[in-house]
Design a protein around this motif. Structure first.
Motif, PDB file in Angstrom:
ATOM      1  N   ASN A 156       0.824  -1.208   0.000  1.00 23.33           N
ATOM      2  CA  ASN A 156       0.000   0.000   0.000  1.00 23.33           C
ATOM      3  C   ASN A 156       0.859   1.260   0.000  1.00 23.33           C
ATOM      4  OD1 ASN A 156      -1.824   2.060   1.954  1.00 23.33           O
ATOM      5  ND2 ASN A 156      -2.764   1.167   0.151  1.00 23.33           N
ATOM      6  N   ASN A 160       1.124   3.780  -3.234  1.00 21.09           N
ATOM      7  CA  ASN A 160       0.781   5.202  -3.032  1.00 21.09           C
ATOM      8  C   ASN A 160       1.948   6.106  -3.442  1.00 21.09           C
ATOM      9  OD1 ASN A 160      -1.809   4.878  -2.123  1.00 21.09           O
ATOM     10  ND2 ASN A 160      -1.340   5.207   0.028  1.00 21.09           N
ATOM     11  N   LYS A 163       2.092   6.147  -7.107  1.00 18.70           N
ATOM     12  CA  LYS A 163       0.913   6.799  -7.705  1.00 18.70           C
ATOM     13  C   LYS A 163       0.957   8.315  -7.531  1.00 18.70           C
ATOM     14  CE  LYS A 163      -3.159   5.805  -5.769  1.00 18.70           C
ATOM     15  NZ  LYS A 163      -4.516   5.276  -5.501  1.00 18.70           N
ATOM     16  N   TYR A 164       1.451   8.774  -6.383  1.00 21.37           N
ATOM     17  CA  TYR A 164       1.394  10.202  -6.074  1.00 21.37           C
ATOM     18  C   TYR A 164       2.709  10.940  -6.352  1.00 21.37           C
ATOM     19  CZ  TYR A 164      -3.058   8.891  -4.126  1.00 21.37           C
ATOM     20  OH  TYR A 164      -4.327   8.394  -3.995  1.00 21.37           O
ATOM     21  N   ASP A 188       8.825   9.788  -0.683  1.00 23.45           N
ATOM     22  CA  ASP A 188       8.720  10.093  -2.113  1.00 23.45           C
ATOM     23  C   ASP A 188       8.897  11.584  -2.343  1.00 23.45           C
ATOM     24  OD1 ASP A 188       6.095  11.543  -2.185  1.00 23.45           O
ATOM     25  OD2 ASP A 188       5.343   9.614  -1.463  1.00 23.45           O
ATOM     26  N   ILE A 191       3.569  14.682  -4.905  1.00 23.52           N
ATOM     27  CA  ILE A 191       2.680  15.848  -4.827  1.00 23.52           C
ATOM     28  C   ILE A 191       2.423  16.298  -3.401  1.00 23.52           C
ATOM     29  CG2 ILE A 191       1.537  15.351  -7.020  1.00 23.52           C
ATOM     30  CD1 ILE A 191      -0.772  14.106  -5.457  1.00 23.52           C
ATOM     31  N   GLY A 192       2.709  15.439  -2.427  1.00 26.74           N
ATOM     32  CA  GLY A 192       2.563  15.827  -1.028  1.00 26.74           C
ATOM     33  C   GLY A 192       1.121  15.982  -0.583  1.00 26.74           C
ATOM     34  N   LEU A 201      -5.575  11.926   7.354  1.00 31.47           N
ATOM     35  CA  LEU A 201      -5.006  11.016   6.372  1.00 31.47           C
ATOM     36  C   LEU A 201      -5.386   9.544   6.554  1.00 31.47           C
ATOM     37  CD1 LEU A 201      -3.274  11.839   4.065  1.00 31.47           C
ATOM     38  CD2 LEU A 201      -1.267  11.224   5.395  1.00 31.47           C
ATOM     39  N   PHE A 206     -10.906   9.219   3.140  1.00 28.71           N
ATOM     40  CA  PHE A 206     -10.289  10.531   2.974  1.00 28.71           C
ATOM     41  C   PHE A 206      -9.302  10.526   1.808  1.00 28.71           C
ATOM     42  CE2 PHE A 206      -6.928  13.636   3.573  1.00 28.71           C
ATOM     43  CZ  PHE A 206      -7.699  14.788   3.579  1.00 28.71           C
ATOM     44  N   ARG A 207      -9.420  11.528   0.939  1.00 24.96           N
ATOM     45  CA  ARG A 207      -8.450  11.736  -0.133  1.00 24.96           C
ATOM     46  C   ARG A 207      -8.029  13.195  -0.084  1.00 24.96           C
ATOM     47  NH1 ARG A 207      -8.850  10.299  -5.587  1.00 24.96           N
ATOM     48  NH2 ARG A 207      -6.765   9.453  -5.222  1.00 24.96           N
ATOM     49  N   ALA A 208      -6.728  13.446  -0.060  1.00 26.62           N
ATOM     50  CA  ALA A 208      -6.224  14.814   0.049  1.00 26.62           C
ATOM     51  C   ALA A 208      -6.560  15.603  -1.215  1.00 26.62           C
ATOM     52  CB  ALA A 208      -4.718  14.795   0.287  1.00 26.62           C
ATOM     53  N   ALA A 211      -4.256  14.996  -4.196  1.00 25.28           N
ATOM     54  CA  ALA A 211      -4.504  13.765  -4.955  1.00 25.28           C
ATOM     55  C   ALA A 211      -5.678  13.960  -5.908  1.00 25.28           C
ATOM     56  CB  ALA A 211      -4.781  12.607  -4.004  1.00 25.28           C
ATOM     57  N   GLY A 218      -8.705   6.608  -6.501  1.00 25.49           N
ATOM     58  CA  GLY A 218      -8.459   5.862  -5.275  1.00 25.49           C
ATOM     59  C   GLY A 218      -9.714   5.799  -4.441  1.00 25.49           C
ATOM     60  N   THR A 219      -9.662   4.989  -3.386  1.00 24.10           N
ATOM     61  CA  THR A 219     -10.841   4.807  -2.537  1.00 24.10           C
ATOM     62  C   THR A 219     -10.693   5.522  -1.198  1.00 24.10           C
ATOM     63  OG1 THR A 219      -9.899   2.806  -1.578  1.00 24.10           O
ATOM     64  CG2 THR A 219     -11.290   2.528  -3.519  1.00 24.10           C
ATOM     65  N   LEU A 221      -9.245   4.145   1.250  1.00 23.33           N
ATOM     66  CA  LEU A 221      -9.355   3.104   2.284  1.00 23.33           C
ATOM     67  C   LEU A 221      -8.004   2.458   2.608  1.00 23.33           C
ATOM     68  CD1 LEU A 221     -12.671   1.365   1.174  1.00 23.33           C
ATOM     69  CD2 LEU A 221     -12.297   2.710   3.249  1.00 23.33           C
ATOM     70  N   GLY A 222      -7.058   2.575   1.658  1.00 24.27           N
ATOM     71  CA  GLY A 222      -5.771   1.897   1.832  1.00 24.27           C
ATOM     72  C   GLY A 222      -5.055   2.264   3.124  1.00 24.27           C
TER      73      GLY A 222
HETATM   74  P1  ADP Z   1      -6.249   6.142  -2.118  1.00 31.99           P
HETATM   75  O1  ADP Z   1      -4.816   6.129  -2.576  1.00 31.99           O
HETATM   76  O2  ADP Z   1      -7.030   4.988  -2.594  1.00 31.99           O
HETATM   77  O3  ADP Z   1      -6.929   7.450  -2.360  1.00 31.99           O
HETATM   78  P2  ADP Z   1      -5.239   5.814   0.637  1.00 31.99           P
HETATM   79  O4  ADP Z   1      -6.048   5.509   1.851  1.00 31.99           O
HETATM   80  O5  ADP Z   1      -4.161   4.867   0.278  1.00 31.99           O
HETATM   81  O6  ADP Z   1      -6.302   5.983  -0.531  1.00 31.99           O
HETATM   82  O7  ADP Z   1      -4.636   7.257   0.812  1.00 31.99           O
HETATM   83  C1  ADP Z   1      -5.478   8.303   1.261  1.00 31.99           C
HETATM   84  C2  ADP Z   1      -5.024   9.631   0.682  1.00 31.99           C
HETATM   85  O8  ADP Z   1      -3.766   9.998   1.252  1.00 31.99           O
HETATM   86  C3  ADP Z   1      -4.796   9.631  -0.805  1.00 31.99           C
HETATM   87  O9  ADP Z   1      -5.987   9.841  -1.520  1.00 31.99           O
HETATM   88  C4  ADP Z   1      -3.816  10.779  -0.974  1.00 31.99           C
HETATM   89  O10 ADP Z   1      -4.517  12.004  -0.955  1.00 31.99           O
HETATM   90  C5  ADP Z   1      -3.013  10.706   0.295  1.00 31.99           C
HETATM   91  N1  ADP Z   1      -1.731  10.006   0.107  1.00 31.99           N
HETATM   92  C6  ADP Z   1      -1.424   8.734   0.454  1.00 31.99           C
HETATM   93  N2  ADP Z   1      -0.147   8.446   0.155  1.00 31.99           N
HETATM   94  C7  ADP Z   1       0.361   9.561  -0.404  1.00 31.99           C
HETATM   95  C8  ADP Z   1       1.660   9.918  -0.925  1.00 31.99           C
HETATM   96  N3  ADP Z   1       2.673   9.045  -0.933  1.00 31.99           N
HETATM   97  N4  ADP Z   1       1.822  11.181  -1.405  1.00 31.99           N
HETATM   98  C9  ADP Z   1       0.798  12.055  -1.410  1.00 31.99           C
HETATM   99  N5  ADP Z   1      -0.424  11.798  -0.928  1.00 31.99           N
HETATM  100  C10 ADP Z   1      -0.649  10.560  -0.433  1.00 31.99           C
END
Ligand code: ADP
Length: 261
Positions: A156, A160, A163-164, A188, A191-192, A201, A206-208, A211, A218-219, A221-222
């Motif tokens: 996970n 992430n 992906k980010y 990483d 995008i932070g 978080l 929750f999704r920032a 993202a 994304g969901t 949920l990870g």
């Molecule tokens: P998902 O990736 O499915 O949206 P996660 O629960 O894994 O869900 O992560 C929740 C949120 O945290 C992401 O939507 C993203 O906004 C943020 N996030 C997680 N990992 C990172 C990362 N490495 N860099 C930036 N944002 C991240």
């Protein structure tokens, strides 16, 4: 004597309020349990039909006699059903973790091997995103953890991080001992996360904003699952901004006692 009756009346009122509060707490607990059961039931029932949609859409994509447009339609069905499948799997996992129905089976493990394998399995994904991946592990890192669940945590965090992080960036995994713990960092240059969103978080769905603005899927949920797993090991997970941009996720897990200790 009016004083005495007044005190008596207030005492009764306090007791009544207390009893009422206890009933409310009881009721909320019950509702919470019903919610968990419903989520588990619905996810379970959705699993098979979604699996079938996915399977047949893949078969259609493999068939060569689709024209461009139809191939595009089936591609959408395939991607959407994959997303649904992930969502349902995540919900089921969370419901089970909530109910304490996922047995964590910790044992002494070599973290070095586990991390190397996880990183190697994510290399194609990282290369597709034009990212470099670096690993820096201390020697003889023994961790007391469930191998399947720890792998899920690493998968996970790695997916992430990949992906980010936009093209040209990097992902760095480091691990070392700290007292009776092993500390794993997944950093990483991506995008932070905006500072004020860090506290949310690890909460479900929750999704920032970063993202969402980047158009990633994304969901949310990870990380909730990841935290539940780490907590169940008696460890902890935190996220901090990386100097120069990006994010660092830090996992702490109990180390295996040193041989002879
Ligand atoms: P998902 O990736 O499915 O949206 P996660 O629960 O894994 O869900 O992560 C929740 C949120 O945290 C992401 O939507 C993203 O906004 C943020 N996030 C997680 N990992 C990172 C990362 N490495 N860099 C930036 N944002 C991240």
């Amino acid at each position: 004597s009016t004083d005495v009756t007044e005190r008596h009346r207030m005492q009764e009122e306090r007791e009544r309020l207390l009893a009422e509060e206890q009933r409310q707490v009881q009721r909320l607990r019950e509702l919470d349990r019903m919610k968990d059961e419903l989520v588990a039931l619905v996810s379970h029932e959705l699993r098979n039909p979604i699996g079938a949609i996915r399977g047949y859409s893949e078969m259609l994509l493999d068939a060569s006699d689709l024209d461009e447009e139809h191939r595009m339609f089936v591609g959408v069905i395939d991607r959407m059903s994959a997303h649904l499948q992930q969502l349902v799997d995540d919900l089921l996992d969370l419901a089970r973790l909530d109910a304490g129905r996922i047995a964590i089976d910790p044992r002494p493990l070599s973290l070095t091997r586990l991390v190397r394998q996880a990183v190697d399995d994510h290399r194609p994904e990282a290369e597709a995103g034009k990212l470099t991946v670096e690993v820096d592990l201390a020697r003889h890192l023994g961790v007391h953890a469930d191998p399947v669940r720890l792998r899920q945590v690493l998968d996970n965090l790695l997916s992430n991080a990949i992906k980010y992080t936009p093209e040209g960036g990097s992902v760095t995994v480091t691990a070392h001992h700290d007292g009776g713990e092993v500390v794993i960092d997944v950093a990483d240059t991506g995008i932070g996360i905006p500072a004020e969103q860090y506290p949310k978080l690890f909460t479900r769905f929750f999704r920032a904003s970063t993202a969402q603005e980047a158009g990633t899927k994304g969901t949310g949920l990870g990380l909730a699952i990841t935290r539940a797993i780490v907590d169940a090991h008696g460890g902890g997970i935190t996220a901090t901004p990386r100097e120069g941009g990006g994010t660092v996720f830090t996992v702490r897990l109990p180390a295996t006692p040193a041989a002879g200790a």
